[in-house]
Design a protein around this motif. Structure first.
Motif, mmCIF file in Angstrom:
data_model
loop_
_atom_site.group_PDB
_atom_site.id
_atom_site.type_symbol
_atom_site.label_atom_id
_atom_site.label_comp_id
_atom_site.label_asym_id
_atom_site.label_seq_id
_atom_site.Cartn_x
_atom_site.Cartn_y
_atom_site.Cartn_z
ATOM 1 N N ILE A 16 0.873 -1.333 -0.012
ATOM 2 C CA ILE A 16 -0.017 0.083 0.210
ATOM 3 C C ILE A 16 0.986 1.260 0.115
ATOM 4 O O ILE A 16 1.840 1.314 0.966
ATOM 5 C CB ILE A 16 -1.068 0.050 1.207
ATOM 6 C CG1 ILE A 16 -1.754 -1.124 1.299
ATOM 7 C CG2 ILE A 16 -1.651 1.205 1.277
ATOM 8 C CD1 ILE A 16 -2.542 -1.471 2.475
ATOM 9 N N THR A 17 0.724 1.984 -1.072
ATOM 10 C CA THR A 17 1.570 3.289 -1.030
ATOM 11 C C THR A 17 0.747 4.367 -0.890
ATOM 12 O O THR A 17 -0.207 4.554 -1.736
ATOM 13 C CB THR A 17 2.215 3.271 -2.517
ATOM 14 O OG1 THR A 17 3.193 2.075 -2.839
ATOM 15 C CG2 THR A 17 3.205 4.629 -2.383
ATOM 16 N N LEU A 18 0.826 5.342 -0.007
ATOM 17 C CA LEU A 18 0.174 6.512 0.153
ATOM 18 C C LEU A 18 1.030 7.713 -0.389
ATOM 19 O O LEU A 18 2.269 7.963 -0.335
ATOM 20 C CB LEU A 18 -0.048 6.557 1.810
ATOM 21 C CG LEU A 18 -0.734 5.784 2.613
ATOM 22 C CD1 LEU A 18 -0.827 6.115 4.220
ATOM 23 C CD2 LEU A 18 -2.371 5.729 2.193
ATOM 24 N N HIS A 19 0.239 8.430 -1.260
ATOM 25 C CA HIS A 19 0.787 9.492 -2.064
ATOM 26 C C HIS A 19 0.261 10.549 -1.424
ATOM 27 O O HIS A 19 -1.006 11.141 -1.392
ATOM 28 C CB HIS A 19 0.359 9.533 -3.544
ATOM 29 C CG HIS A 19 0.697 8.230 -4.200
ATOM 30 N ND1 HIS A 19 1.627 7.605 -4.488
ATOM 31 C CD2 HIS A 19 -0.463 7.125 -4.310
ATOM 32 C CE1 HIS A 19 1.608 6.361 -5.047
ATOM 33 N NE2 HIS A 19 0.116 5.984 -4.957
ATOM 34 N N MET A 27 9.329 5.440 3.641
ATOM 35 C CA MET A 27 9.254 6.708 2.771
ATOM 36 C C MET A 27 10.212 6.651 1.482
ATOM 37 O O MET A 27 11.301 6.026 1.477
ATOM 38 C CB MET A 27 9.049 7.876 3.392
ATOM 39 C CG MET A 27 8.248 8.117 4.503
ATOM 40 S SD MET A 27 7.943 9.773 5.210
ATOM 41 C CE MET A 27 6.869 10.431 4.022
ATOM 42 N N THR A 28 9.856 7.457 0.266
ATOM 43 C CA THR A 28 10.719 7.557 -0.610
ATOM 44 C C THR A 28 11.611 9.192 -0.013
ATOM 45 O O THR A 28 11.112 9.667 0.701
ATOM 46 C CB THR A 28 9.966 8.118 -2.015
ATOM 47 O OG1 THR A 28 8.907 9.027 -1.793
ATOM 48 C CG2 THR A 28 9.310 6.861 -2.436
ATOM 49 N N GLU A 29 12.637 9.366 -0.834
ATOM 50 C CA GLU A 29 13.730 10.183 -0.409
ATOM 51 C C GLU A 29 13.003 11.540 -0.331
ATOM 52 O O GLU A 29 13.476 12.732 0.441
ATOM 53 C CB GLU A 29 14.890 10.186 -1.371
ATOM 54 C CG GLU A 29 15.937 10.932 -0.464
ATOM 55 C CD GLU A 29 17.319 10.659 -1.585
ATOM 56 O OE1 GLU A 29 18.273 11.258 -0.973
ATOM 57 O OE2 GLU A 29 17.178 9.962 -2.539
ATOM 58 N N LEU A 70 4.931 3.694 2.624
ATOM 59 C CA LEU A 70 4.667 2.499 2.152
ATOM 60 C C LEU A 70 4.263 1.675 3.558
ATOM 61 O O LEU A 70 4.734 1.941 4.519
ATOM 62 C CB LEU A 70 5.965 1.813 1.820
ATOM 63 C CG LEU A 70 5.908 0.283 1.540
ATOM 64 C CD1 LEU A 70 5.144 0.007 0.067
ATOM 65 C CD2 LEU A 70 7.259 -0.412 1.219
ATOM 66 N N ILE A 71 3.093 0.954 3.213
ATOM 67 C CA ILE A 71 2.754 0.207 4.237
ATOM 68 C C ILE A 71 2.555 -1.234 3.553
ATOM 69 O O ILE A 71 1.962 -1.514 2.542
ATOM 70 C CB ILE A 71 1.121 0.347 4.455
ATOM 71 C CG1 ILE A 71 0.970 1.787 5.245
ATOM 72 C CG2 ILE A 71 0.557 -0.660 5.645
ATOM 73 C CD1 ILE A 71 -0.144 2.228 5.611
ATOM 74 N N THR A 99 -3.763 10.360 -1.590
ATOM 75 C CA THR A 99 -4.385 8.985 -2.544
ATOM 76 C C THR A 99 -3.585 8.014 -2.288
ATOM 77 O O THR A 99 -2.468 7.907 -1.447
ATOM 78 C CB THR A 99 -4.298 9.396 -4.185
ATOM 79 O OG1 THR A 99 -2.869 9.654 -4.233
ATOM 80 C CG2 THR A 99 -5.268 10.518 -4.177
ATOM 81 N N TRP A 100 -4.091 6.702 -2.582
ATOM 82 C CA TRP A 100 -3.004 5.491 -2.556
ATOM 83 C C TRP A 100 -3.382 4.455 -3.547
ATOM 84 O O TRP A 100 -3.950 4.699 -4.577
ATOM 85 C CB TRP A 100 -3.556 4.705 -1.234
ATOM 86 C CG TRP A 100 -5.190 4.209 -1.244
ATOM 87 C CD1 TRP A 100 -5.893 4.196 -2.082
ATOM 88 C CD2 TRP A 100 -5.490 3.068 -0.296
ATOM 89 N NE1 TRP A 100 -7.082 3.358 -1.816
ATOM 90 C CE2 TRP A 100 -6.773 2.791 -0.832
ATOM 91 C CE3 TRP A 100 -4.921 2.542 0.765
ATOM 92 C CZ2 TRP A 100 -7.620 1.680 -0.233
ATOM 93 C CZ3 TRP A 100 -5.951 1.736 1.497
ATOM 94 C CH2 TRP A 100 -7.084 1.196 1.164
ATOM 95 N N THR A 101 -2.397 3.585 -3.577
ATOM 96 C CA THR A 101 -2.245 2.564 -4.490
ATOM 97 C C THR A 101 -2.025 1.417 -3.574
ATOM 98 O O THR A 101 -1.104 0.998 -2.880
ATOM 99 C CB THR A 101 -0.883 2.510 -5.578
ATOM 100 O OG1 THR A 101 -1.086 3.890 -6.368
ATOM 101 C CG2 THR A 101 -0.933 1.496 -6.352
ATOM 102 N N VAL A 102 -3.052 0.440 -4.141
ATOM 103 C CA VAL A 102 -2.767 -0.983 -3.305
ATOM 104 C C VAL A 102 -2.730 -1.973 -4.171
ATOM 105 O O VAL A 102 -3.543 -1.968 -5.261
ATOM 106 C CB VAL A 102 -4.231 -1.186 -2.564
ATOM 107 C CG1 VAL A 102 -4.506 -2.552 -1.710
ATOM 108 C CG2 VAL A 102 -4.825 0.163 -1.726
ATOM 109 N N LEU A 103 -1.747 -2.924 -4.192
ATOM 110 C CA LEU A 103 -1.521 -4.159 -4.879
ATOM 111 C C LEU A 103 -1.383 -5.310 -4.171
ATOM 112 O O LEU A 103 -0.886 -5.207 -3.023
ATOM 113 C CB LEU A 103 -0.165 -3.717 -5.784
ATOM 114 C CG LEU A 103 -0.019 -4.918 -6.696
ATOM 115 C CD1 LEU A 103 -0.954 -4.558 -7.911
ATOM 116 C CD2 LEU A 103 1.617 -4.560 -7.507
#
Length: 792
Positions: A50-53, A178-180, A186-187, A220-224
């Motif tokens: 799960i990526t939180l943006h 997190m990204t830089e 990231l979860i 927003t998020w991306t779930v894969l």
């Protein structure tokens, strides 16, 4: 009939349906089946990324980190048993513990690095930097680490830790992953939901939708996760069944209005209804639970079974002949066509795919019941068509008409041959199911954001102990080139085999035996820089004492438990449930079809070590069957699975078509006992198969498992039409042309409705059979009378 209805009702009442994707996959002892089982056992199959943006910069960094922690807490439920959004609690003496690992990791390349560290100039520079560090605010905290490791030897071990870095862009900012740039967090959520459990996957999808509603504006998020693909397939199949049923019903209603406006329609429609119930009951008795995909092919069975009743209906409408004679003339073609179709479909019981076996029982039982009802019940309740069309024979053509038909047929035949030459078999395992654009985009986004690679291969190493699995992995990886080995994400660089660790520790002791001046130089230069005489005593003691080996326990104590769980699986329980003492299971996700894991040589193994390699030709070429058997490992990659799938399809397709055609030819020849009539009966089927292959080849559609079932349907239907037409030509029967036309239209309506399906399995079946019947029916109605008329 009452008994049949009662039995069907009892069976259907206890029927349970599921939409598991495993029904579309082989379950035999083949390599493909074993590989698919191994993939399902991988811990990654239980994890959702799960990526939180942060859409706005104001929400990036600390704000996103705080929200990530709060959101992760709300996710704890039966669907997510473990939610990781930050590193495990690290050992307070993390860097000292890394230093302690150096002797066991002291390979040739590390020895070269340490040799540079102990050069006098390097010692001076390092100690100077350490002295400056002590003068900073954080110096007090770092003082114990500097005392234990003044030369920063832990950095050599830290480079080995990088071998576990599956996500190259992953950082730890504000205490979370997190990204830089701080715009993505990231979860990693562990779920007990099986990727093969469609019902639980749909429930999980509903939970994801619920959680998405709680996201604040600007995030927003991306779930894969594999479970999302399972849910997408399940929901697609349900929607397709509804859509195709409605379309088929409308088409059949149109046929009824045009051709079957009669009070006898009730009995004609009762025939496919009872046949459908009988087939469904047989599946319900044989499989608990049954595949819902099987009943997605319901319009097919309806179109096939109504053929028997329509043929009888139109033949009985010929009033110039006594009913008993008409029945005698109708029994032979109906019985032959029914038996040939049953023979073709019964072969699917030998299929390695459970979904095709269920489909075989569903259609075979339905056809047998329809055949029995047509021959023994319908004659007592219907009197036949009363219109003038019932008295029409098959069409007769002039010489010019026959020539025109044969020319057109030849052109179509050539086109079919050209198209069939372009046929190829499905070579991508993921093409068996639906791949929504949303999830494909999520895959692409996650790879881009976190730096994961596409085209990966999984290396499974099996052993009775962790050391066995590690040793096997190291042995096979050593056969790869240095370039390929450098891209591997795995545990072996940080956890060598016990024998390798022993050798490394011996190298460590030899190194210090040959460098006795290093410790005095460290002490001398340290005193010169202002360090106390005994400041580095912990380091001296470390060098002089016997080092300890590295174990899974020591790595967990170091704070690497989450990473270990993605690569090391203990097989004391089902491979489909991840072994993790801290993970709780829940009944919503436990699979009813769990089975113990076995290695590639069929011997149960206690541990499985998973490494991630590049899916390249050179890597795949190294892992030969002989190498895998020798070291008890298995490499699984997308390209390999594609080849295995294509191999299964090629052999299965050729085998079933050959067997089915052989059975049908035997039945036809035994009945007709004449070459010309046998060829006449088989011609529509062969022509239909050719056109099916031609159209799919021209469209670039690969042959799938359900194209195979479609080919058998074309074969069975084509033979039916050929038998009816041959019998009509031979006996000058009336009503056959109308029977073939209407029954063909009903079949086209049933199969054509599948062209509106979104699921590949249903669509492939619809396309293959629709195109095949579209050629077989005109062949029986036009080509056969032109070829085998009285004056020919």
């Amino acid at each position: 009939m009452c008994g049949l209805i009662a039995c069907c009702a009892l069976s259907l009442a206890s029927m349970k349906l599921e939409e598991r994707i495993t029904y579309l996959l082989p379950d035999d002892k083949s390599t493909l089946s074993s590989d698919l089982d191994l993939i399902q056992s991988a811990p990654q199959q239980h994890r959702m990324l799960i990526t939180l943006h942060a859409v706005d910069d104001d929400l990036a960094g600390l704000a996103l980190a705080n929200f990530t922690g709060q959101f992760a807490q709300t996710m704890q439920s039966d669907f997510f048993t473990k939610v990781a959004y930050k590193p495990d609690t690290l050992n307070p003496n993390f860097f000292v513990a890394l230093r302690d690992m150096v002797p066991s990791l002291f390979s040739t390349d590390m020895q070269s690095m340490v040799s540079n560290y102990v050069e006098p100039d390097s010692i001076s520079k390092t100690l100077t930097a350490q002295k400056q560090t002590l003068g900073t605010i954080g110096g007090i905290v770092k003082a114990p680490t500097i005392a234990a490791d003044p030369l920063n030897l832990h950095q050599t071990a830290l480079q080995k830790v990088a071998s576990l870095a599956y996500m190259k862009n992953l950082r730890v900012l504000h205490g979370v992953f997190m990204t830089e740039d701080g715009k993505n967090s990231l979860i990693m959520a562990t779920t007990p939901v099986m990727a093969t459990n469609s019902k639980a996957a749909v429930a999980l999808e509903r939970e994801i939708e619920r959680l998405s509603m709680t996201l604040p504006q600007g995030i927003t998020w991306t779930v894969l996760g594999a479970q999302r693909y399972t849910a997408a397939n399940t929901l697609t199949i349900k929607n397709d069944i509804q859509t195709t049923s409605i379309i088929a019903s409308i088409a059949l209603l149109g046929i009824v209005i045009c051709f079957l406006r009669t009070k006898q329609l009730f009995f004609l429609l009762l025939l496919p209804l009872l046949s459908y119930c009988a087939g469904a009951s047989a599946v319900a008795v044989g499989w608990k639970p049954a595949s819902a995909i099987t009943f997605g092919f319901g319009p097919i069975l309806v179109g096939m079974t109504i053929d028997f009743g329509l043929h009888l209906y139109y033949v009985l409408g010929t009033k110039k002949t006594p009913k008993c004679q008409l029945l005698q003339s109708a029994v032979a073609p109906i019985a032959i066509s029914g038996l040939t179709t049953v023979a073709a479909f019964s072969l699917l019981l030998l299929s390695p795919v459970p979904g095709l076996r269920q489909l075989s029982v569903f259609i075979t039982v339905g056809l047998l019941v329809a055949l029995g009802l047509t021959l023994f019940v319908l004659p007592h309740v219907i009197s036949g068509h009363t219109g003038h069309i019932a008295s029409k024979p098959l069409p007769k053509f002039s010489r010019n008409g026959r020539v025109a038909i044969l020319i057109i047929t030849t052109v179509v035949f050539i086109g079919g041959c050209i198209g069939s030459s372009n046929l190829h078999f499905q070579d991508h395992i993921r093409a068996l199911g639906v791949r929504p654009a949303e999830l494909l985009k999520a895959e692409k986004d996650i790879r881009k954001i976190w730096g994961t690679t596409s085209g990966e291969a999984l290396l499974f190493a099996f052993g009775d102990s962790v050391d066995d699995a590690v040793r096997s992995t190291s042995e096979v990886i050593s056969r790869l080139s240095s370039k390929e080995a450098s891209t591997i994400v795995g545990l072996t660089p940080l956890l060598p085999s016990q024998q390798q660790q022993l050798d490394n520790r011996q190298n460590w002791e030899k190194f210090w035996a040959t460098h006795p001046a290093v410790l005095p130089i460290v002490q001398q230069k340290g005193i010169a820089l202002g360090f106390a005489k005994h400041a580095f005593t912990p380091f001296y003691d470390f060098v002089r004492t016997s080092p300890q080996s590295i174990t899974v326990k020591s790595l967990r104590e170091l704070g690497m438990g989450t990473l270990l769980d993605t690569m090391l699986v203990e097989r004391s329980v089902s491979p489909q449930i991840e072994t993790d003492a801290s993970t709780k299971t829940n009944t919503v996700a436990v699979s009813s079809d769990s089975k113990p894991d076995t290695s590639v040589v069929g011997v149960p193994s206690a541990f499985t070590l998973i490494s991630y390699l590049s899916d390249t030709k050179t890597v795949n070429a190294v892992f030969t069957p002989e190498l895998e058997r020798k070291y008890n490992v298995r490499l699984i990659s997308g390209s390999r699975l594609g080849k295995e799938l294509a191999s299964v399809l090629t052999s299965t397709f050729a085998q079933f078509i050959a067997y089915a055609l052989g059975l049908i030819v035997i039945i036809i020849v035994l009945v007709h006992r004449a070459i010309k009539q046998s060829v006449c009966a088989l011609l529509p089927a062969c022509f239909g198969l050719l056109m099916m292959g031609g159209v799919m080849g021209l469209l670039g559609r690969p042959l799938s498992l359900f194209s195979l079932a479609g080919a058998l349907l074309v074969l069975g239907h084509g033979v039916d039409y050929g038998v009816y037409a041959t019998h009509a030509i031979k006996n000058k029967s009336l009503g056959t042309s109308q029977a073939i036309l209407v029954s063909g239209l009903t079949s086209l309506a049933g199969f054509g409705s599948l062209l509106f399906a979104n699921h590949p399995a249903l669509f492939d079946m619809g396309l293959s059979v629709f195109t095949g019947l579209l050629a077989a029916m005109p062949c029986a109605l036009l080509v056969l009378p032109a070829l085998f008329s009285e004056d020919t």
